[in-house]
Design an enzyme around this catalytic site. Structure first.
Site, short mmCIF file in Angstrom:
data_model
loop_
_atom_site.label_atom_id
_atom_site.label_comp_id
_atom_site.label_asym_id
_atom_site.label_seq_id
_atom_site.Cartn_x
_atom_site.Cartn_y
_atom_site.Cartn_z
N GLY A 1 0.92 -0.80 0.02
CA GLY A 1 -0.13 -0.18 0.54
C GLY A 1 1.09 1.39 -0.47
O GLY A 1 1.88 1.43 0.56
N ALA A 2 1.04 2.40 -1.14
CA ALA A 2 1.45 3.37 -1.13
C ALA A 2 2.00 4.00 -0.04
O ALA A 2 3.08 4.36 0.68
CB ALA A 2 0.79 4.15 -2.08
N GLN B 1 -5.95 -8.49 -3.15
CA GLN B 1 -5.90 -7.91 -2.30
C GLN B 1 -8.05 -7.29 -1.35
O GLN B 1 -7.60 -7.18 -0.61
CB GLN B 1 -5.29 -6.16 -2.13
CG GLN B 1 -4.01 -6.49 -2.51
CD GLN B 1 -3.61 -6.20 -3.75
OE1 GLN B 1 -3.84 -7.18 -4.92
NE2 GLN B 1 -2.30 -5.99 -4.01
N ASP C 1 -1.68 5.06 -6.40
CA ASP C 1 -0.58 4.77 -6.27
C ASP C 1 0.77 6.19 -6.16
O ASP C 1 1.95 6.24 -5.90
CB ASP C 1 0.61 3.68 -6.47
CG ASP C 1 -0.34 2.29 -5.73
OD1 ASP C 1 -0.84 1.97 -6.21
OD2 ASP C 1 0.75 1.81 -4.73
N ASN D 1 -2.39 3.19 -10.72
CA ASN D 1 -3.59 2.23 -9.81
C ASN D 1 -3.43 0.36 -9.74
O ASN D 1 -2.99 0.81 -11.01
CB ASN D 1 -4.59 2.80 -9.07
CG ASN D 1 -4.91 1.75 -7.56
OD1 ASN D 1 -4.56 2.18 -7.15
ND2 ASN D 1 -5.98 1.69 -7.74
N LYS D 2 -4.07 -0.52 -8.80
CA LYS D 2 -3.73 -1.62 -9.04
C LYS D 2 -4.04 -2.30 -10.13
O LYS D 2 -5.41 -1.46 -10.91
CB LYS D 2 -4.61 -2.33 -8.23
CG LYS D 2 -4.45 -4.10 -7.69
CD LYS D 2 -3.05 -4.40 -8.07
CE LYS D 2 -2.31 -3.76 -6.42
NZ LYS D 2 -0.63 -4.46 -6.82
O1 MRU Z 1 0.38 -3.67 -4.76
P1 MRU Z 1 0.28 -3.33 -3.54
O2 MRU Z 1 -0.62 -4.04 -3.02
O3 MRU Z 1 1.29 -2.40 -2.87
O4 MRU Z 1 -1.14 -2.24 -4.66
C1 MRU Z 1 -1.26 -1.26 -3.81
C2 MRU Z 1 -3.25 -0.53 -4.29
O5 MRU Z 1 -3.00 -0.54 -5.39
C3 MRU Z 1 -3.50 0.10 -2.98
O6 MRU Z 1 -4.54 0.49 -3.57
C4 MRU Z 1 -2.67 1.59 -3.05
O7 MRU Z 1 -1.49 1.40 -2.69
C5 MRU Z 1 -3.89 3.15 -3.15
S1 MRU Z 1 -3.84 3.59 -1.74
C6 MRU Z 1 -3.90 4.01 -0.48
#
Ligand code: MRU
Length: 344
Positions: free
Chosen positions: A52-53, A198, A239, A249-250
């Site tokens: 998470g970012a 996730q 992110d 984003n993801k």
């Molecule tokens: O690969 P991850 O699980 O670290 O990806 C995180 C995300 O995509 C979250 O949605 C993102 O960090 C933004 S929300 C706090």
């Protein structure tokens, strides 16, 4: 947030360093892990024990502080090692810059304490930012619910933008938690978020813990739900947002934004200022993390006996980009600590 009856943050100081939840084991096991060195912090970020970012930024900040505790001259190599842990979320660099700039002109014997203090402040600031995002988002959710007050507000979200991805409250989940607490009837469609799930594993766990009504859906279900009028708005985290408002984003977020636009469903992105990268003109410049194909080729979960099992779902070649870019033109608004805005 509430974890089995205790109010916790996702990261906390310990005598030797910090403790984090091992997110690889959630929701089956709640296991705190102590990180006592920069090397461990970098490994925990790289191998996604923590993720998470905003949270990886906080972990990296403490990692740099731990490196300076061992060797006050280690500022540049430790910074480079931690920055290298994951490429896409800009909060990692932001947090490392904060600590480095804070200590670089200090006497060597003052560096570690100052770095820990800045890392503590980054965590407190993250909680405050997310609270503020939550308050602004709450107003939006109340307005949207007032348009159709006879049924719960249906929100679709992707990945885990929750308290597990931040220090507390989450970004996209902060408005949801506040609205739920203040009596706005709502229901969340939780995208499973393959390949690491996730959504199904983390967001659903969080929402259940907070008592928020929710349903997990396959990543491909969102378009149909929108066509059927079952989604009032989409809220995702991010992110990195570039200068022109493009949203990284993801993987899979872009397809939700396309479906939302086609169906007239508002698409919101929740973020703190620490996720904005004005040094990049547009999303095409964001480094997209390519993760191991094993994440797609293997699935882990509990068997009926409760024991965890890992099974193979494909023996073919696998390509596994972890993030995608949603163009700014598909974003209805950005929910930030300063308010809800149409541009960033
Ligand atoms: O690969 P991850 O699980 O670290 O990806 C995180 C995300 O995509 C979250 O949605 C993102 O960090 C933004 S929300 C706090």
């Amino acid at each position: 947030m509430n974890l089995n009856g205790s109010w916790v943050r996702s990261i906390a100081r310990t005598e030797r360093g910090v403790r984090i939840l091992d997110q690889r084991r959630l929701p089956w096991d709640i296991e705190w892990v102590e990180l006592a060195s920069a090397e461990m912090a970098a490994r925990a970020i790289r191998e996604m024990w923590t993720r998470g970012a905003p949270l990886i930024g906080a972990v990296a900040a403490y990692g740099l502080a731990m490196a300076l505790r061992n060797d006050p001259l280690a500022l540049d190599p430790a910074y480079a090692q931690l920055l290298d842990a994951r490429p896409t979320a800009v909060n990692l660099r932001w947090a490392l810059d904060q600590v480095r700039d804070h200590v670089r002109n200090l006497p060597l014997d003052a560096r570690a304490a100052a770095a820990f203090a800045r890392a503590d402040a980054i965590c407190d600031e993250d909680v405050a930012l997310n609270r503020a995002i939550g308050e602004h988002g709450l107003t939006l959710l109340e307005q949207l619910h007032a348009r159709n007050p006879d049924r719960p507000l249906n929100i679709l979200t992707h990945c885990n933008p929750g308290w597990l991805a931040t220090v507390d409250y989450g970004t996209a989940t902060a408005p949801i938690y506040l609205a739920h607490d203040r009596g706005v009837p709502l229901h969340v469609w939780v995208d499973e978020t393959r390949p690491r799930n996730q959504g199904a594993l983390l967001t659903a766990f969080e929402l259940a813990g907070h008592g928020v009504p929710h349903t997990v859906v396959a990543d491909n279900a969102g378009g149909l739900l929108m066509q059927q009028g079952e989604v009032d708005l989409v809220i995702v985290g991010t992110d990195r947002v570039t200068a022109n408002g493009d949203v990284c984003n993801k993987i899979g977020t872009y397809l939700k934004a396309l479906a939302a636009r086609d169906n007239g469903v508002p698409f919101y992105v929740a973020l703190p200022y620490t996720t904005i990268d004005r040094s990049l003109a547009s999303g095409s410049e964001v480094p997209i993390e390519a993760r191991s194909g094993d994440e797609l080729a293997w699935i882990t979960g509990p068997m009926q006996t409760g024991e965890l099992a890992t099974v193979k779902v494909t023996g073919s070649a696998v390509h596994n980009p972890a993030f995608d870019i949603t163009p700014a033109r598909l974003v209805t608004g950005y929910i930030t600590e300063r308010g809800v805005t149409a541009t960033i």
